[in-house]
Design an enzyme around this catalytic site. Structure first.
Site, PDB file in Angstrom:
ATOM      1  N   HIS A   1      14.673  -8.635  -8.558  1.00  0.00           N
ATOM      2  CA  HIS A   1      14.095  -8.173  -9.834  1.00  0.00           C
ATOM      3  C   HIS A   1      13.251  -6.914  -9.637  1.00  0.00           C
ATOM      4  O   HIS A   1      13.320  -5.982 -10.445  1.00  0.00           O
ATOM      5  CB  HIS A   1      13.252  -9.274 -10.483  1.00  0.00           C
ATOM      6  CG  HIS A   1      14.011 -10.528 -10.773  1.00  0.00           C
ATOM      7  ND1 HIS A   1      13.403 -11.722 -11.086  1.00  0.00           N
ATOM      8  CD2 HIS A   1      15.350 -10.780 -10.794  1.00  0.00           C
ATOM      9  CE1 HIS A   1      14.328 -12.648 -11.293  1.00  0.00           C
ATOM     10  NE2 HIS A   1      15.515 -12.097 -11.110  1.00  0.00           N
TER      11      HIS A   1
ATOM     12  N   HIS B   1      20.693 -10.836 -17.886  1.00  0.00           N
ATOM     13  CA  HIS B   1      19.938 -11.078 -16.646  1.00  0.00           C
ATOM     14  C   HIS B   1      20.847 -10.952 -15.428  1.00  0.00           C
ATOM     15  O   HIS B   1      20.415 -10.478 -14.370  1.00  0.00           O
ATOM     16  CB  HIS B   1      19.243 -12.446 -16.635  1.00  0.00           C
ATOM     17  CG  HIS B   1      18.407 -12.609 -15.400  1.00  0.00           C
ATOM     18  ND1 HIS B   1      17.167 -12.022 -15.272  1.00  0.00           N
ATOM     19  CD2 HIS B   1      18.663 -13.198 -14.205  1.00  0.00           C
ATOM     20  CE1 HIS B   1      16.693 -12.262 -14.061  1.00  0.00           C
ATOM     21  NE2 HIS B   1      17.580 -12.979 -13.396  1.00  0.00           N
TER      22      HIS B   1
ATOM     23  N   ASP C   1      20.143  -8.644 -12.261  1.00  0.00           N
ATOM     24  CA  ASP C   1      20.266  -9.081 -10.865  1.00  0.00           C
ATOM     25  C   ASP C   1      21.202  -8.167 -10.082  1.00  0.00           C
ATOM     26  O   ASP C   1      20.912  -7.778  -8.947  1.00  0.00           O
ATOM     27  CB  ASP C   1      20.838 -10.505 -10.806  1.00  0.00           C
ATOM     28  CG  ASP C   1      19.770 -11.580 -10.898  1.00  0.00           C
ATOM     29  OD1 ASP C   1      18.568 -11.270 -10.780  1.00  0.00           O
ATOM     30  OD2 ASP C   1      20.150 -12.753 -11.076  1.00  0.00           O
TER      31      ASP C   1
ATOM     32  N   HIS D   1      24.538 -13.470  -5.960  1.00  0.00           N
ATOM     33  CA  HIS D   1      23.933 -12.669  -4.891  1.00  0.00           C
ATOM     34  C   HIS D   1      24.819 -12.587  -3.646  1.00  0.00           C
ATOM     35  O   HIS D   1      24.915 -11.532  -3.017  1.00  0.00           O
ATOM     36  CB  HIS D   1      22.566 -13.237  -4.521  1.00  0.00           C
ATOM     37  CG  HIS D   1      21.610 -13.268  -5.671  1.00  0.00           C
ATOM     38  ND1 HIS D   1      21.217 -12.133  -6.345  1.00  0.00           N
ATOM     39  CD2 HIS D   1      20.972 -14.298  -6.286  1.00  0.00           C
ATOM     40  CE1 HIS D   1      20.377 -12.466  -7.310  1.00  0.00           C
ATOM     41  NE2 HIS D   1      20.222 -13.772  -7.300  1.00  0.00           N
TER      42      HIS D   1
END
Length: 303
Positions: free
Chosen positions: A78, A237, A241, A264
Site C-alpha cells: 500500500h 483495491h 495492490d 501478490h
C-alpha cells in the site's frame, strides 16, 4: 526533462501492523538520486536496510514481504502504491517493527503523508521501464500479463462467487493518463471475509485487522457501517495492490498490466519473469516532458 523525485521534508506517523497487531512508528525521509525506495528496520542494531526490489520479495502470503537474511518487512504494497502514484523515485522508509502500519487499509493516508512532506525534484532523469512485448504467467485459472502500451494502464478482474459480489463490478481498467490515482484508486481499502479473519487470528495473523482498516464481509453483507467508498472498491483495491507490487521493479512502468484473480505471489512471479527476459523491456528517460506518455502532478509546496 522528467526528473526523479524525493520528499521535501521528513514526516512521521504511527499505526498498527495488520497481521502482527504491533504498534509501529513510520518515518519517511528524502533520499539521494538513484537510491530507490529503501525500507530500514531501525529497531534493529545495526539497522537493516532492504531495497524495495522484486528480487527481495521472500513471502507473498496475504501481503508482499521483503526479506534480507532473517529480517523482514511485511505489507509493503500500500505504501509502495502511494509512492508509485505520486511518482516518488527515492525515499527511506524507517520502521520500528517488522510490518508497515495498515492505517485505514488503503493508500490514502500514505498519499496524505507524502503530499504533506512535499515533493522535491532532483537533478537526474527519471528512469522508466517500457514493456516492449507481452510477458505472462499463469497458475491454475489465475493470470498476470504485461503488454506494450503508450502510458500506464492497469486492468484487473476478480471472480468471487459470494452474495456481496454478485451484481457488483468485478472488473476495472484504469488508464492513468486520464484518471487520477489519488481520486480513483488510492482510497480503496483491503477487504476480508469474517470467516477467514477468524481463522487467521487463530494462526496469529490479522491481529490488527478490524472494520477500522478493512472492508469486512460476512456471509451476505458488508459489515462496515459506512459501506463502500467506491461501488467497485473491491476490484479497485486489487488495482491498488498491483500498482504497489509492480513498483518493486524499481521504476515507473510504461505499459499495461492485466490481472485475472492474480495476487501478490503471481504479481511477483510476473516481475521476475519480465526482469529475466531482457528483450521484453528497456529503460527509457525523457528529455522533453511533453513527449512522455506519462505525466505526474507538479510538486506542491509542503503543507
Amino acid at each position: 526533462m522528467i526528473k526523479q523525485r524525493t520528499l521535501k521534508n521528513i514526516i512521521r506517523a504511527t499505526g498498527v501492523g495488520l497481521h502482527s497487531g504491533e504498534k509501529v512508528y513510520l518515518t519517511l525521509k528524502p533520499a539521494p538520486m538513484d537510491t530507490g525506495i529503501v525500507f530500514c528496520r531501525t529497531d534493529l542494531d545495526p539497522v537493516v536496510e532492504i531495497p524495495a526490489r522484486a528480487e527481495n520479495v521472500g513471502e507473498t502470503t496475504m501481503s508482499t514481504t521483503l526479506v534480507k537474511g532473517d529480517v523482514k518487512v511485511d505489507t509493503v504494497e500500500h505504501l509502495l502504491s502511494a509512492m508509485a502514484g505520486l511518482g516518488i523515485d527515492n525515499a527511506y522508509v524507517e520502521l520500528s517493527a517488522s510490518e508497515v502500519p495498515i492505517m485505514d487499509g488503503s493508500a490514502g493516508p500514505f498519499v496524505f503523508l507524502i503530499q504533506s512532506a512535499g515533493l522535491q525534484e532532483q537533478e537526474a532523469a527519471k528512469k522508466f521501464i517500457r514493456i516492449k512485448r507481452e510477458v505472462s504467467v499463469e497458475e491454475g485459472d489465475k493470470r498476470a500479463v504485461f503488454v506494450p502500451f503508450d502510458g500506464f494502464k492497469v486492468s484487473f478482474e476478480i471472480d468471487f462467487d459470494h452474495p456481496v459480489f454478485r451484481g457488483r463490478t468485478q472488473q476495472a481498467s484504469v488508464d492513468f493518463s486520464s484518471t487520477s490515482f489519488v481520486k480513483e484508486v488510492s482510497r480503496a481499502r483491503t477487504f476480508g471475509f469474517m470467516r477467514d479473519i477468524e481463522y487467521l487470528r487463530s494462526q496469529n495473523l490479522a491481529l490488527g485487522g478490524s472494520v477500522e482498516n478493512a472492508i469486512v464481509v460476512d456471509e451476505n453483507r458488508v459489515l462496515n457501517e459506512d459501506g463502500l467508498r467506491y461501488e467497485d472498491e473491491f476490484v479497485k483495491h486489487k488495482i491498488l495492490d498491483a500498482i504497489g507490487d509492480l513498483y518493486l521493479l524499481g521504476n515507473s512502468l510504461i505499459g499495461e498490466f492485466r490481472g485475472f484473480k492474480s495476487g501478490h505471489a503471481l504479481n511477483n512471479q510476473l516481475l521476475r519473469t519480465l526482469i529475466a527476459d531482457k528483450d521484453a523491456w528497456e529503460v527509457v528517460t525523457f528529455e522533453d516532458a511533453r513527449t512522455a506518455p506519462i505525466s505526474y502532478m507538479r510538486p506542491a509546496a509542503a503543507v
